[in-house]
Design a protein around this motif. Structure first.
Motif, PDB file in Angstrom:
ATOM      1  N   GLU A   1       0.775  -1.171   0.129  1.00 22.98           N
ATOM      2  CA  GLU A   1      -0.016   0.120  -0.018  1.00 22.98           C
ATOM      3  C   GLU A   1       0.823   1.256   0.052  1.00 22.98           C
ATOM      4  O   GLU A   1       0.640   2.145  -0.729  1.00 22.98           O
ATOM      5  CB  GLU A   1      -0.946  -0.304   1.118  1.00 22.98           C
ATOM      6  N   ALA A   2       1.864   1.276   0.720  1.00 28.17           N
ATOM      7  CA  ALA A   2       2.819   2.454   1.084  1.00 28.17           C
ATOM      8  C   ALA A   2       3.574   2.484  -0.451  1.00 28.17           C
ATOM      9  O   ALA A   2       3.827   3.761  -0.649  1.00 28.17           O
ATOM     10  CB  ALA A   2       3.698   2.075   2.249  1.00 28.17           C
ATOM     11  N   LEU A   3       3.939   1.545  -1.102  1.00 28.80           N
ATOM     12  CA  LEU A   3       4.833   1.421  -2.298  1.00 28.80           C
ATOM     13  C   LEU A   3       3.933   2.174  -3.381  1.00 28.80           C
ATOM     14  O   LEU A   3       4.483   2.616  -4.214  1.00 28.80           O
ATOM     15  CB  LEU A   3       5.167   0.165  -2.613  1.00 28.80           C
ATOM     16  N   MET A   4       2.436   1.691  -3.381  1.00 29.42           N
ATOM     17  CA  MET A   4       1.666   2.273  -4.552  1.00 29.42           C
ATOM     18  C   MET A   4       1.537   4.060  -4.043  1.00 29.42           C
ATOM     19  O   MET A   4       1.646   4.547  -5.303  1.00 29.42           O
ATOM     20  CB  MET A   4       0.238   1.839  -4.306  1.00 29.42           C
ATOM     21  N   GLN A   5       1.666   4.227  -3.045  1.00 30.23           N
ATOM     22  CA  GLN A   5       1.526   5.780  -2.604  1.00 30.23           C
ATOM     23  C   GLN A   5       2.742   6.401  -3.120  1.00 30.23           C
ATOM     24  O   GLN A   5       2.489   7.472  -3.505  1.00 30.23           O
ATOM     25  CB  GLN A   5       1.127   5.936  -1.344  1.00 30.23           C
ATOM     26  N   GLN A   6       3.941   5.721  -2.743  1.00 29.71           N
ATOM     27  CA  GLN A   6       5.086   6.414  -3.053  1.00 29.71           C
ATOM     28  C   GLN A   6       5.470   6.415  -4.590  1.00 29.71           C
ATOM     29  O   GLN A   6       5.741   7.542  -5.246  1.00 29.71           O
ATOM     30  CB  GLN A   6       6.141   5.495  -2.682  1.00 29.71           C
ATOM     31  N   ARG A   7       4.883   5.646  -5.378  1.00 30.71           N
ATOM     32  CA  ARG A   7       4.825   5.695  -6.858  1.00 30.71           C
ATOM     33  C   ARG A   7       3.969   6.586  -7.483  1.00 30.71           C
ATOM     34  O   ARG A   7       4.524   7.575  -8.318  1.00 30.71           O
ATOM     35  CB  ARG A   7       4.410   4.234  -7.592  1.00 30.71           C
ATOM     36  N   ASP A   8       2.860   6.863  -6.664  1.00 33.84           N
ATOM     37  CA  ASP A   8       1.996   8.075  -7.277  1.00 33.84           C
ATOM     38  C   ASP A   8       2.287   9.423  -6.657  1.00 33.84           C
ATOM     39  O   ASP A   8       2.364  10.430  -7.621  1.00 33.84           O
ATOM     40  CB  ASP A   8       0.484   7.819  -6.569  1.00 33.84           C
ATOM     41  N   LYS A   9       2.715   9.632  -5.459  1.00 33.19           N
ATOM     42  CA  LYS A   9       3.101  10.829  -4.926  1.00 33.19           C
ATOM     43  C   LYS A   9       4.588  11.123  -4.628  1.00 33.19           C
ATOM     44  O   LYS A   9       4.886  12.327  -4.258  1.00 33.19           O
ATOM     45  CB  LYS A   9       2.276  11.216  -3.972  1.00 33.19           C
ATOM     46  N   GLY A  10       5.285  10.165  -4.459  1.00 34.49           N
ATOM     47  CA  GLY A  10       6.878  10.050  -4.109  1.00 34.49           C
ATOM     48  C   GLY A  10       6.776  10.190  -2.718  1.00 34.49           C
ATOM     49  O   GLY A  10       5.950   9.936  -2.087  1.00 34.49           O
ATOM     50  N   GLY A  11       7.758  10.551  -1.971  1.00 38.80           N
ATOM     51  CA  GLY A  11       8.177  10.558  -0.621  1.00 38.80           C
ATOM     52  C   GLY A  11       8.980   9.312  -0.167  1.00 38.80           C
ATOM     53  O   GLY A  11       9.108   8.393  -0.893  1.00 38.80           O
ATOM     54  N   ARG A  12       9.315   9.344   1.221  1.00 38.14           N
ATOM     55  CA  ARG A  12       9.993   8.321   1.879  1.00 38.14           C
ATOM     56  C   ARG A  12       8.940   7.198   2.477  1.00 38.14           C
ATOM     57  O   ARG A  12       7.972   7.474   2.810  1.00 38.14           O
ATOM     58  CB  ARG A  12      10.826   8.827   3.015  1.00 38.14           C
ATOM     59  N   ILE A  13       9.427   6.164   2.199  1.00 40.36           N
ATOM     60  CA  ILE A  13       8.506   4.742   2.538  1.00 40.36           C
ATOM     61  C   ILE A  13       8.256   5.134   3.882  1.00 40.36           C
ATOM     62  O   ILE A  13       7.059   4.745   4.556  1.00 40.36           O
ATOM     63  CB  ILE A  13       9.142   3.389   2.180  1.00 40.36           C
ATOM     64  N   GLY A  14       9.132   5.419   4.768  1.00 39.28           N
ATOM     65  CA  GLY A  14       8.692   5.258   6.425  1.00 39.28           C
ATOM     66  C   GLY A  14       7.931   6.407   6.774  1.00 39.28           C
ATOM     67  O   GLY A  14       6.874   6.073   7.329  1.00 39.28           O
ATOM     68  N   GLU A  15       8.142   7.519   6.059  1.00 38.33           N
ATOM     69  CA  GLU A  15       6.943   8.555   6.458  1.00 38.33           C
ATOM     70  C   GLU A  15       5.716   8.311   5.877  1.00 38.33           C
ATOM     71  O   GLU A  15       4.781   8.665   6.356  1.00 38.33           O
ATOM     72  CB  GLU A  15       7.515  10.002   5.765  1.00 38.33           C
ATOM     73  N   ILE A  16       5.572   7.428   4.626  1.00 38.51           N
ATOM     74  CA  ILE A  16       4.178   7.260   4.042  1.00 38.51           C
ATOM     75  C   ILE A  16       3.754   5.969   4.897  1.00 38.51           C
ATOM     76  O   ILE A  16       2.410   6.415   5.510  1.00 38.51           O
ATOM     77  CB  ILE A  16       4.554   6.748   2.646  1.00 38.51           C
ATOM     78  N   LEU A  17       4.307   5.136   5.854  1.00 37.35           N
ATOM     79  CA  LEU A  17       3.677   4.332   6.551  1.00 37.35           C
ATOM     80  C   LEU A  17       3.376   4.969   7.533  1.00 37.35           C
ATOM     81  O   LEU A  17       2.184   4.799   8.398  1.00 37.35           O
ATOM     82  CB  LEU A  17       4.943   3.018   6.755  1.00 37.35           C
ATOM     83  N   LEU A  18       3.966   6.065   8.165  1.00 40.00           N
ATOM     84  CA  LEU A  18       3.714   6.695   9.337  1.00 40.00           C
ATOM     85  C   LEU A  18       2.420   7.539   9.024  1.00 40.00           C
ATOM     86  O   LEU A  18       1.563   7.667   9.889  1.00 40.00           O
ATOM     87  CB  LEU A  18       4.689   7.745   9.724  1.00 40.00           C
TER      88      LEU A  18
END
Length: 563
Positions: A24-41
């Motif tokens: 789920e976090a990787l999909m959001q990272q592909r769409d919007k960018g950002g660090r994986i840890g911050e996205i999971l947070l």
């Protein structure tokens, strides 16, 4: 050498998350960018403590729970306020000559070498929760305006005492000297704390000035003696990876700092002068810039009209004004409002000042022929809905922007003109055909920034006849309204002002204006027609700011003196 373990895998091994959360976090990272840890947070899958432990393990560092260990007073005493605050580093313990310091991100391990210079200790880094580091800094490093001035004087005296010990030929040694590092850290800390936009270091024949710009006005700091200017500027060049041996050519670089848990970018520019290198650092701190239409200090009518521009299916909307009038900030606020899953936004800028999440941003690079007009043509093949062109500088860029709007795109850009109507004649002057302008131009926003009256020392007063004469306002118009001014207090550095707001002039292109544009009307004719159609001028908007007690007569006259 072992491969660096992925943060997601470490968190899975700790039992904090499962594979579905990682995907789920990787999909959001592909769409919007950002660090994986911050996205999971952000998604709520992990806590800050989980992330800090995983970061520590990934970097091969020890994780320290600050909730269970308090900093030792002797460790706190080893690191000065400015350095601790500028690098978001909290000293924890001192054992012999080994100082243990807590940081939140391993990316900033390189700054531990600076701490070694300033403390004379071997510095060991540990990872801790970012919010607990911020709380520790707040608790152990406090300072008011009076002690700030005193601290600056102490650092300057320390430099003067060591002044004779510098080898002025050895620039590397000068840049690494502990007093130099401490003083520069303090200058950076003060400027960022006071929300400065620029820091100036200017060497003269018998003087050395350090100034920073807050709310558009320059303030001078206590400066070291002139012969130490070279050491401070050499230190800046070392931090920004510039050639410290090259003093005859202008150079540009950047410094990244963590201040109070947030990233601050400093754009460095050096310029050779008769008496040394003049150095200016532009502070890009996104937390200071309100990239939101509701936080820009715009009048409600202006916000409503800007939102109407965002709803247009196609056309060109221009923002005009001199350098430093907040054009880019307003445009970023508009783009942030329009940004969503169903809208593709692409910008081309020189340079890209702030990273906007979910928006594709392209920097101009004239050296390799990546120009506004060339990038614009390529952008059209990227299927955008909204395009931002940093600046219309020439006919070719204007022509390409017009072609983009004619093919169904909404285009925003900036132009350097004094007011909204003169933007139309400016485009005609650079060679744009009137029929193309009438087909594409939808609206023009002209703006200025005026300083707000400080709320801490605000007082009302009755305006004199002379003040009203300078404003060109009849006393009957103001009725019982009181004007406001600031007495000056510690909060506003005794200036009477704190923060800025925008005053605007919004021209909406209607049928009458299109007819005038086709007939080649002058700027004054266009201005008269726009006012008759309901446009409020910059001066009228400024008067509203005075009547509401938000700004002062002096500020409005300074920015609208020619109107």
């Amino acid at each position: 050498m072992a491969a660096r373990r992925l943060l997601g895998q470490i968190l899975k091994d700790h039992g904090a998350i499962h594979e579905g959360m990682v995907q789920e976090a990787l999909m959001q990272q592909r769409d919007k960018g950002g660090r994986i840890g911050e996205i999971l947070l952000e998604l709520g899958h992990i806590q800050k403590g989980d992330l800090a432990k995983a970061i520590a393990e990934q970097a091969g560092l020890v994780f320290l729970d600050l909730a269970k260990q308090s900093p030792q007073p002797e460790a706190i005493a080893k690191v000065d306020l400015a350095t601790a605050r500028a690098f978001s580093a909290l000293p924890i313990s001192l054992s012999g000559k080994v100082l243990t310091v807590a940081i939140a991100d391993p990316v900033h391990l390189s700054m531990l070498a600076d701490l070694s210079f300033t403390t004379g200790c071997e510095v060991k880094g540990v990872i801790a929760d970012e919010s607990l580091i911020a709380q520790g800094l707040e608790k152990h490093y406090q300072e008011d305006a009076a002690s700030a001035k005193q601290r600056m004087k102490q650092l300057v005296q320390e430099l003067q005492q060591q002044g004779g010990k510098f080898d002025l030929e050895d620039k590397t040694a000068m840049a690494a000297a502990a007093p130099v590092v401490k003083l520069l850290n303090y200058i950076l800390y003060q400027a960022i704390r006071d929300k400065a936009s620029d820091i100036h270091l200017e060497p003269f024949e018998g003087d050395f000035k350090i100034r920073y710009r807050v709310d558009g006005s320059l303030f001078e700091l206590e400066a070291p003696p002139p012969h130490l200017a070279e050491a401070l500027i050499a230190r800046i060049k070392v931090m920004s990876d510039l050639d410290i041996a090259e003093t005859r050519l202008p150079q540009d670089g950047r410094i990244e700092l963590m201040v109070g848990g947030r990233s601050v970018d400093l754009r460095v520019s050096t310029l050779p002068t008769m008496f040394g290198e003049s150095t200016v650092m532009r502070v890009l701190d996104r937390s200071v810039v309100a990239l939101d239409l509701d936080n820009l200090g715009l009048l409600p009518t202006a916000k409503t009209q800007l939102r109407k521009f965002l709803e247009l299916p196609h056309g060109i909307v221009l923002v005009t004004g001199p350098t430093g009038s907040g054009k880019t900030t307003t445009l970023y606020g508009m783009l942030n409002e329009a940004n969503g899953e169903d809208v593709k936004i692409i910008t081309v800028e020189d340079p890209v000042e702030y990273d906007l999440e979910g928006i594709v941003q392209i920097p101009v690079n004239e050296e390799i022929d990546v120009t506004y007009s060339k990038v614009l043509r390529t952008i059209l093949r990227q299927d955008p809905d909204i395009i931002l062109v940093g600046e219309i500088r020439d006919r070719e860029t204007a022509q390409t922007a017009i072609e983009a709007s004619l093919t169904g795109h909404l285009v925003f850009s900036t132009l350097h003109t004094n007011d909204a109507p003169s933007a139309i004649t400016r485009l005609a002057d650079i060679g744009i055909e009137p029929f193309l302008l009438t087909a594409t131009l939808q609206g023009i926003l002209a703006q200025r920034l005026v300083r707000r009256v400080c709320r801490g020392c605000k007082e009302e007063y009755e305006p004199s006849d002379e003040v009203l004469r300078r404003l060109g306002v009849d006393r009957s118009l103001i009725g019982s309204k009181k004007f406001a001014q600031g007495r000056g207090c510690e909060t506003c550095n005794f200036t009477g002002y704190k923060g800025r707001m925008a005053i605007t002039e919004i021209l909406v292109v209607d049928e009458r204006l299109r007819e005038l544009m086709l007939s080649g009307a002058s700027t004054s004719q266009l201005a008269r027609a726009a006012v008759e159609s309901g446009m409020s001028t910059l001066r009228e908007c400024g008067l509203q700011a005075i009547f509401s007690g938000s700004s002062t007569v002096e500020e409005v006259l300074r920015e609208t003196g020619g109107y």
